[in-house]
Write a protein that holds these residues in place. Structure first.
Motif, short mmCIF file in Angstrom:
data_model
loop_
_atom_site.label_atom_id
_atom_site.label_comp_id
_atom_site.label_asym_id
_atom_site.label_seq_id
_atom_site.Cartn_x
_atom_site.Cartn_y
_atom_site.Cartn_z
N ALA A 112 11.84 0.70 -7.41
CA ALA A 112 11.25 0.50 -5.41
C ALA A 112 12.08 -0.19 -5.20
O ALA A 112 12.16 -0.19 -3.93
N GLU A 113 12.03 -1.50 -5.76
CA GLU A 113 12.39 -3.06 -4.84
C GLU A 113 13.75 -2.87 -3.98
O GLU A 113 14.25 -2.92 -2.85
N LYS A 114 14.91 -1.39 -4.86
CA LYS A 114 15.73 -0.80 -4.10
C LYS A 114 15.69 0.16 -2.32
O LYS A 114 16.01 -0.43 -1.73
N ALA A 151 5.70 7.95 5.24
CA ALA A 151 4.94 8.49 4.27
C ALA A 151 5.71 7.33 2.81
O ALA A 151 5.51 7.34 1.63
N LEU A 152 7.63 7.93 2.85
CA LEU A 152 8.55 7.67 2.37
C LEU A 152 8.02 6.05 2.03
O LEU A 152 8.36 5.14 0.74
N LEU A 153 7.87 5.10 3.00
CA LEU A 153 7.76 3.46 3.43
C LEU A 153 6.96 3.17 2.79
O LEU A 153 6.65 2.75 1.34
N GLN A 205 4.04 1.02 -2.30
CA GLN A 205 3.10 1.41 -3.66
C GLN A 205 3.80 1.34 -5.04
O GLN A 205 2.93 0.64 -6.03
N ALA A 206 4.50 1.97 -4.57
CA ALA A 206 5.27 1.86 -6.47
C ALA A 206 5.65 -0.21 -6.23
O ALA A 206 5.79 -0.07 -7.92
N SER A 207 6.31 -0.17 -5.69
CA SER A 207 6.73 -2.09 -5.71
C SER A 207 5.30 -2.62 -6.46
O SER A 207 5.29 -3.29 -6.39
N GLY A 208 4.79 -2.54 -6.15
CA GLY A 208 2.95 -2.58 -6.54
C GLY A 208 2.41 -3.70 -5.82
O GLY A 208 1.28 -4.61 -5.21
N ASN A 209 3.03 -3.89 -3.73
CA ASN A 209 2.46 -4.04 -2.82
C ASN A 209 1.63 -3.17 -2.11
O ASN A 209 1.61 -2.74 -0.93
N TYR A 210 -0.09 -3.30 -3.33
CA TYR A 210 -0.98 -2.49 -2.27
C TYR A 210 -1.34 -2.21 -0.65
O TYR A 210 -2.17 -1.26 -0.02
N GLN A 211 -1.63 -3.86 0.20
CA GLN A 211 -1.80 -4.24 0.87
C GLN A 211 -1.03 -3.66 1.95
O GLN A 211 -1.40 -2.61 2.84
N LYS A 212 -0.14 -4.09 2.10
CA LYS A 212 0.75 -2.73 2.72
C LYS A 212 1.46 -1.24 2.76
O LYS A 212 0.98 -0.71 3.33
N SER A 221 -6.17 1.84 -2.23
CA SER A 221 -7.19 1.25 -1.77
C SER A 221 -8.56 0.72 -3.17
O SER A 221 -9.11 -0.34 -2.86
N GLU A 222 -7.79 1.69 -3.32
CA GLU A 222 -9.04 1.27 -4.93
C GLU A 222 -8.18 0.22 -5.83
O GLU A 222 -9.02 -0.75 -6.21
N TYR A 223 -6.98 0.24 -5.67
CA TYR A 223 -6.24 -1.18 -6.28
C TYR A 223 -6.72 -2.70 -5.29
O TYR A 223 -6.74 -3.66 -6.26
N LEU A 224 -6.98 -2.25 -4.58
CA LEU A 224 -7.18 -3.58 -3.60
C LEU A 224 -8.63 -4.03 -3.66
O LEU A 224 -9.42 -4.95 -2.98
N LYS A 225 -9.44 -2.86 -4.56
CA LYS A 225 -11.10 -3.14 -5.09
C LYS A 225 -11.72 -2.68 -3.78
O LYS A 225 -13.08 -3.46 -3.50
#
Length: 116
Positions: free
Chosen positions: A14-16, A36-38, A43-50, A76-80
């Motif tokens: 994801a980072e690449k 959608a790809l972004l 999401q795959a990188s764990g940046n749920y807010q972005k 949203s669920e990850y972000l509580k």
């Protein structure tokens, strides 16, 4: 650019993928597939807010898009933000655009969220 990013995501890199996608000044309203790809890369990188923010932008352009609602709900669920997740999951179901597997996933998540 997009093909290489998709390849990186498929490989779990994801980072690449983000290193290619981020920093480009692309209007997401005009280039929805890129957005959608972004969002998926965030999401795959764990940046749920972005990821959630990107899905929110896409949903302003195409309200009711089932896969984007699903992505927004998951993030949203990850972000509580359970209220946002529940609403988005329900809208995704109503869209009629989910695969059988996605439909089953949403139904399960709604049942879990109902018990919180």
């Amino acid at each position: 650019m997009a093909l290489l990013s998709r390849s990186y995501l498929a490989q779990g890199l994801a980072e690449k993928a983000l290193s290619i996608l981020e920093g480009r000044h692309i209007n997401l309203a005009e280039h929805k597939a890129y957005g959608a790809l972004l969002a998926a890369a965030y999401q795959a990188s764990g940046n749920y807010q972005k990821a959630a923010d990107t899905y929110r932008i896409l949903l302003q352009v195409v309200p009711g898009e089932g896969q984007w609602l699903l992505g927004f709900a998951i993030n949203s669920e990850y972000l509580k933000a359970d209220g946002n997740a529940i609403s988005a999951y329900k809208q995704a179901l109503k869209s009629g655009q989910l695969t059988d597997i996605s439909h089953q996933f949403v139904t399960q998540r709604l049942a879990v969220l109902a018990t919180r």
